[in-house]
Design a protein around this motif. Structure first.
Motif, PDB file in Angstrom:
ATOM      1  N   LEU A 105       0.827  -1.200   0.000  1.00  0.00           N
ATOM      2  CA  LEU A 105       0.000   0.000   0.000  1.00  0.00           C
ATOM      3  C   LEU A 105       0.866   1.256   0.000  1.00  0.00           C
ATOM      4  CD1 LEU A 105      -2.714   1.393   0.081  1.00  0.00           C
ATOM      5  CD2 LEU A 105      -2.720   1.086   2.573  1.00  0.00           C
ATOM      6  N   THR A 106       1.916   1.263   0.802  1.00  0.00           N
ATOM      7  CA  THR A 106       2.825   2.409   0.828  1.00  0.00           C
ATOM      8  C   THR A 106       3.411   2.661  -0.558  1.00  0.00           C
ATOM      9  OG1 THR A 106       3.373   2.046   3.148  1.00  0.00           O
ATOM     10  CG2 THR A 106       4.960   3.318   1.846  1.00  0.00           C
ATOM     11  N   ALA A 107       3.861   1.604  -1.205  1.00  0.00           N
ATOM     12  CA  ALA A 107       4.434   1.742  -2.551  1.00  0.00           C
ATOM     13  C   ALA A 107       3.392   2.270  -3.531  1.00  0.00           C
ATOM     14  CB  ALA A 107       4.994   0.404  -3.031  1.00  0.00           C
ATOM     15  N   ARG A 108       2.183   1.733  -3.478  1.00  0.00           N
ATOM     16  CA  ARG A 108       1.142   2.148  -4.411  1.00  0.00           C
ATOM     17  C   ARG A 108       0.757   3.602  -4.173  1.00  0.00           C
ATOM     18  NH1 ARG A 108       3.029   0.000  -6.759  1.00  0.00           N
ATOM     19  NH2 ARG A 108       2.727  -2.167  -6.427  1.00  0.00           N
ATOM     20  N   LEU A 109       0.608   4.012  -2.919  1.00  0.00           N
ATOM     21  CA  LEU A 109       0.281   5.413  -2.630  1.00  0.00           C
ATOM     22  C   LEU A 109       1.370   6.338  -3.166  1.00  0.00           C
ATOM     23  CD1 LEU A 109      -1.117   5.009   0.988  1.00  0.00           C
ATOM     24  CD2 LEU A 109      -2.418   5.820  -0.996  1.00  0.00           C
ATOM     25  N   ASN A 110       2.627   5.970  -2.947  1.00  0.00           N
ATOM     26  CA  ASN A 110       3.733   6.780  -3.467  1.00  0.00           C
ATOM     27  C   ASN A 110       3.690   6.865  -4.983  1.00  0.00           C
ATOM     28  OD1 ASN A 110       4.760   7.370  -0.924  1.00  0.00           O
ATOM     29  ND2 ASN A 110       6.138   5.612  -0.930  1.00  0.00           N
ATOM     30  N   ASP A 111       3.435   5.737  -5.641  1.00  0.00           N
ATOM     31  CA  ASP A 111       3.345   5.721  -7.107  1.00  0.00           C
ATOM     32  C   ASP A 111       2.212   6.616  -7.599  1.00  0.00           C
ATOM     33  OD1 ASP A 111       5.406   3.869  -7.197  1.00  0.00           O
ATOM     34  OD2 ASP A 111       4.081   2.142  -7.598  1.00  0.00           O
ATOM     35  N   LEU A 112       1.044   6.506  -6.976  1.00  0.00           N
ATOM     36  CA  LEU A 112      -0.125   7.267  -7.422  1.00  0.00           C
ATOM     37  C   LEU A 112       0.057   8.766  -7.193  1.00  0.00           C
ATOM     38  CD1 LEU A 112      -2.926   4.795  -6.300  1.00  0.00           C
ATOM     39  CD2 LEU A 112      -2.231   5.332  -8.660  1.00  0.00           C
ATOM     40  N   VAL A 113       0.785   9.129  -6.138  1.00  0.00           N
ATOM     41  CA  VAL A 113       1.107  10.541  -5.930  1.00  0.00           C
ATOM     42  C   VAL A 113       2.098  10.998  -7.003  1.00  0.00           C
ATOM     43  CG1 VAL A 113       2.304  12.155  -4.385  1.00  0.00           C
ATOM     44  CG2 VAL A 113       0.579  10.587  -3.459  1.00  0.00           C
ATOM     45  N   GLU A 114       3.108  10.175  -7.274  1.00  0.00           N
ATOM     46  CA  GLU A 114       4.141  10.550  -8.247  1.00  0.00           C
ATOM     47  C   GLU A 114       3.568  10.779  -9.644  1.00  0.00           C
ATOM     48  OE1 GLU A 114       8.323   8.877 -10.136  1.00  0.00           O
ATOM     49  OE2 GLU A 114       7.575   7.996  -8.278  1.00  0.00           O
ATOM     50  N   VAL A 115       2.595   9.965 -10.057  1.00  0.00           N
ATOM     51  CA  VAL A 115       2.030  10.115 -11.404  1.00  0.00           C
ATOM     52  C   VAL A 115       0.849  11.086 -11.444  1.00  0.00           C
ATOM     53  CG1 VAL A 115       2.838   7.869 -12.208  1.00  0.00           C
ATOM     54  CG2 VAL A 115       0.535   8.079 -11.236  1.00  0.00           C
ATOM     55  N   GLY A 116       0.490  11.664 -10.288  1.00  0.00           N
ATOM     56  CA  GLY A 116      -0.534  12.705 -10.277  1.00  0.00           C
ATOM     57  C   GLY A 116      -1.963  12.223 -10.161  1.00  0.00           C
TER      58      GLY A 116
END
Length: 156
Positions: free
Chosen positions: A56-67
């Motif tokens: 979940l941490t990785a996915r949240l970071n990814d989704l923030v990074e791609v906007g």
């Protein structure tokens, strides 16, 4: 997770393939579902998705990074943030609705969630996803739709 240019993806250069690079992971779409339903804190998103904390941490970071999501700090001691959909993330809601409708029809014995529109003082109305022509506004479901190749597709 920077967005990969379409021409660098394997196979046919296509917006579907590009979109799946961004949100094609089970946890990514479940995060978007939870945030769209009002869960904004990590623990609430974790509970709603059932995702392992590290994933979940990785996915949240990814989704923030791609906007798709944005972080909003709500505590400094300890530092904590809530997650909210951006315009890009809100544009995924019809995708989730389409998956919900498909799952209701082909996967679920009995749907567990129904989407309703509550216009003013009127009773709730069930909501179904429908295609409309972006030029004339006509409904497209059931009408012929043809694929028009772009110059890049036509050259291959």
């Amino acid at each position: 997770m920077p967005i990969t240019p379409l021409q660098d993806l394997p196979g046919r250069a296509c917006s579907i393939a590009g979109a799946l690079e961004v949100v094609g992971d089970r946890w990514a779409l479940l995060v978007v579902r939870e945030v769209s339903m009002g869960s904004h804190r990590f623990t609430d998103i974790a509970h709603g998705t059932g995702a392992p904390r590290d994933r979940l941490t990785a996915r949240l970071n990814d989704l923030v990074e791609v906007g798709v999501l944005e972080r909003r700090p709500y505590s400094t001691a300890p530092p904590r943030s809530s997650y909210h959909l951006t315009k890009s993330g809100r544009d995924l809601i019809p995708v989730l609705q389409a998956l919900l409708q498909w799952g209701d029809r082909w996967v679920a014995e009995e749907p567990t969630v129904r989407l309703h529109h509550a216009p003013g003082d009127h009773p709730d109305h069930p909501v179904d996803l429908a295609w409309t022509c972006r030029t004339c506004g006509e409904p497209v479901n059931g009408s012929p739709v043809r694929r028009v190749l772009t110059s890049q597709d036509a050259a291959e």
